[in-house]
Design an enzyme around this catalytic site. Structure first.
Site, PDB file in Angstrom:
ATOM      1  N   ASP A 298       0.915  -1.350   0.098  1.00  0.00           N
ATOM      2  CA  ASP A 298      -0.064   0.098   0.045  1.00  0.00           C
ATOM      3  C   ASP A 298       0.986   1.167   0.012  1.00  0.00           C
ATOM      4  O   ASP A 298       0.264   2.310  -0.012  1.00  0.00           O
ATOM      5  CB  ASP A 298      -0.952   0.123   1.180  1.00  0.00           C
ATOM      6  CG  ASP A 298      -0.190   0.009   2.391  1.00  0.00           C
ATOM      7  OD1 ASP A 298       0.985  -0.191   2.617  1.00  0.00           O
ATOM      8  OD2 ASP A 298      -1.201   0.227   3.506  1.00  0.00           O
ATOM      9  N   SER A 299       2.202   1.225  -0.041  1.00  0.00           N
ATOM     10  CA  SER A 299       3.101   2.391  -0.153  1.00  0.00           C
ATOM     11  C   SER A 299       2.700   2.855  -1.676  1.00  0.00           C
ATOM     12  O   SER A 299       3.298   3.908  -1.909  1.00  0.00           O
ATOM     13  CB  SER A 299       4.635   1.750  -0.175  1.00  0.00           C
ATOM     14  OG  SER A 299       4.794   0.688  -1.053  1.00  0.00           O
TER      15      SER A 299
ATOM     16  N   LYS B  16      -1.182  -9.387   3.025  1.00  0.00           N
ATOM     17  CA  LYS B  16      -0.336  -9.015   4.353  1.00  0.00           C
ATOM     18  C   LYS B  16      -1.082  -7.909   5.401  1.00  0.00           C
ATOM     19  O   LYS B  16      -2.035  -7.419   4.557  1.00  0.00           O
ATOM     20  CB  LYS B  16       1.034  -8.315   4.133  1.00  0.00           C
ATOM     21  CG  LYS B  16       1.641  -7.514   5.080  1.00  0.00           C
ATOM     22  CD  LYS B  16       3.028  -6.996   4.681  1.00  0.00           C
ATOM     23  CE  LYS B  16       3.198  -5.649   4.066  1.00  0.00           C
ATOM     24  NZ  LYS B  16       2.362  -4.504   5.144  1.00  0.00           N
TER      25      LYS B  16
ATOM     26  N   GLU C 183      -1.332  -5.732   8.773  1.00  0.00           N
ATOM     27  CA  GLU C 183      -0.539  -4.946   9.797  1.00  0.00           C
ATOM     28  C   GLU C 183      -1.036  -5.160  11.159  1.00  0.00           C
ATOM     29  O   GLU C 183      -2.282  -5.009  11.468  1.00  0.00           O
ATOM     30  CB  GLU C 183      -0.628  -3.587   9.631  1.00  0.00           C
ATOM     31  CG  GLU C 183       0.068  -3.265   8.220  1.00  0.00           C
ATOM     32  CD  GLU C 183       0.268  -1.725   8.020  1.00  0.00           C
ATOM     33  OE1 GLU C 183       0.021  -0.985   9.023  1.00  0.00           O
ATOM     34  OE2 GLU C 183       0.906  -1.400   6.925  1.00  0.00           O
TER      35      GLU C 183
ATOM     36  N   GLU D 288       9.011  -4.165  10.649  1.00  0.00           N
ATOM     37  CA  GLU D 288       9.722  -2.854   9.994  1.00  0.00           C
ATOM     38  C   GLU D 288      10.050  -1.980  11.142  1.00  0.00           C
ATOM     39  O   GLU D 288       9.345  -1.608  12.264  1.00  0.00           O
ATOM     40  CB  GLU D 288       8.391  -2.353   9.386  1.00  0.00           C
ATOM     41  CG  GLU D 288       8.692  -0.870   8.782  1.00  0.00           C
ATOM     42  CD  GLU D 288       7.800  -0.293   7.781  1.00  0.00           C
ATOM     43  OE1 GLU D 288       6.894  -1.274   7.309  1.00  0.00           O
ATOM     44  OE2 GLU D 288       7.864   0.906   7.319  1.00  0.00           O
TER      45      GLU D 288
HETATM   46  O1  KIV Z   1       3.636  -1.172   1.743  1.00  0.00           O
HETATM   47  C1  KIV Z   1       4.552  -1.562   1.518  1.00  0.00           C
HETATM   48  O2  KIV Z   1       5.544  -1.544   0.930  1.00  0.00           O
HETATM   49  C2  KIV Z   1       5.095  -2.303   2.928  1.00  0.00           C
HETATM   50  C3  KIV Z   1       6.508  -2.822   2.772  1.00  0.00           C
HETATM   51  C4  KIV Z   1       7.452  -1.849   2.951  1.00  0.00           C
HETATM   52  C5  KIV Z   1       6.790  -3.735   3.806  1.00  0.00           C
HETATM   53  O3  KIV Z   1       4.237  -2.439   3.611  1.00  0.00           O
END
Ligand code: KIV
Length: 295
Positions: free
Chosen positions: A53-54, A122, A124, A191
């Site tokens: 989600d980056s 994934k 969190e 992280e």
């Molecule tokens: O959103 C993302 O890119 C991430 C990674 C940096 C682990 O969560």
């Protein structure tokens, strides 16, 4: 074995990744958001492609990840999955897609598998997500955990801050890691936590730890595609090592294109299509315009 199956790359699977922990083989994860980034990251040898989600920050231009929606995530996952031939593709579940109850979460994560074509999601959060992780795993949705600096908790933390810096906080991270593993996650991202804490979690854990800003003792490492390649304009955190300056190269290349257009040097006649010499004559064009054949 047929020629085709010999040439096919061995796909990375969730059970295969679990074995990597036992074998002590490092794992490389990169983020990818579309077809070109997926192909480039996979060709470079990434085992896991995280549709992070980056993308909210490096693709959409937001200051954080909170604005990414489920529909956008599904859209990006589909692009990455279509292009990945070998790497495991994981959807990074956006903010508010797994916070409103396990049934919503199963449905939303299920969309990323069904419509987005990913092999895992994934999530969190540590101990507080244990029941949810179990519900997802029970629904045949493989889960990658994510503890430490969880960017969706930005406002709870009061910024993107390193976590686990006090003894109490470090011990809470150990409990989080244990809860995520016991809930059935196949791996977890660590992280922005102290290297010593990541080392201890990795030593105690039976599942792969994948670090970002967590020091060298994790089982694997992940970085954001745009950060590794120098494509992100913002300031880079200490844990990012840029392996290229492709933003600069792209600006130079595009600047050269602009210069050539402005100076009349692009395109040339060789880069154009042409009438046959006969037609060109009938058309009334000058002879020297008609000396190349049509492509
Ligand atoms: O959103 C993302 O890119 C991430 C990674 C940096 C682990 O969560």
């Amino acid at each position: 074995m047929s020629k085709i199956s010999k040439a096919m790359p061995q796909a990375i699977t969730v059970p295969g990744l679990r074995e990597r922990k036992a074998l002590g083989e490092r794992v490389v994860m990169l983020t990818a958001y579309d077809s070109p980034s997926a192909k480039i990251a996979e060709d470079a040898g990434a085992d896991v492609l995280l549709v992070g989600d980056s993308l909210g920050m490096v693709v959409q231009g937001h200051p954080d990840t909170l604005g990414v929606t489920l529909d956008q995530m599904v859209y990006h996952c589909a692009m990455v999955s279509r292009s990945a031939k070998r790497a495991l593709v994981v959807a990074d579940m956006p903010f508010m897609t797994y916070h409103t109850g396990w049934q919503d979460a199963v449905r939303n994560c299920g969309r990323c598998l069904q419509e987005g074509g990913v092999q895992g999601v994934k999530i969190e959060g540590g101990a507080k997500r244990a029941d949810l992780i179990k519900a997802l795993v029970d629904s045949e949705i493989p889960v990658m955990g994510h503890i430490g600096l969880t960017p969706q908790s930005l406002h709870t933390f009061g910024g993107f801050k390193v976590q686990g810096r006090t003894l109490e906080a470090a011990e809470a991270l150990l409990r989080d890691a244990k809860a995520v593993e016991e809930a059935g996650a196949f791996s977890m991202v660590l992280e922005c936590i102290p290297s010593e804490v990541a080392r201890e979690i990795t030593a105690r854990s039976g599942i792969l730890t994948i670090g970002i800003g967590a020091g060298p003792h994790c089982d694997g490492q992940v970085l954001v595609f745009h950060d590794v390649l120098g494509l992100y304009d913002g300031p880079l955190p200490r844990f990012v090592r840029p392996y290229g300056d492709f933003g600069k190269q792209m600006r130079e290349a595009l600047g050269n294109f602009k210069r050539d257009v402005m100076e009349g040097r692009f395109p040339t006649e060789e880069e154009a299509f042409h009438l046959s010499p006969d037609l060109a004559r009938q058309f009334g064009a000058k002879d020297d315009d008609a000396d190349s054949s049509a492509h």
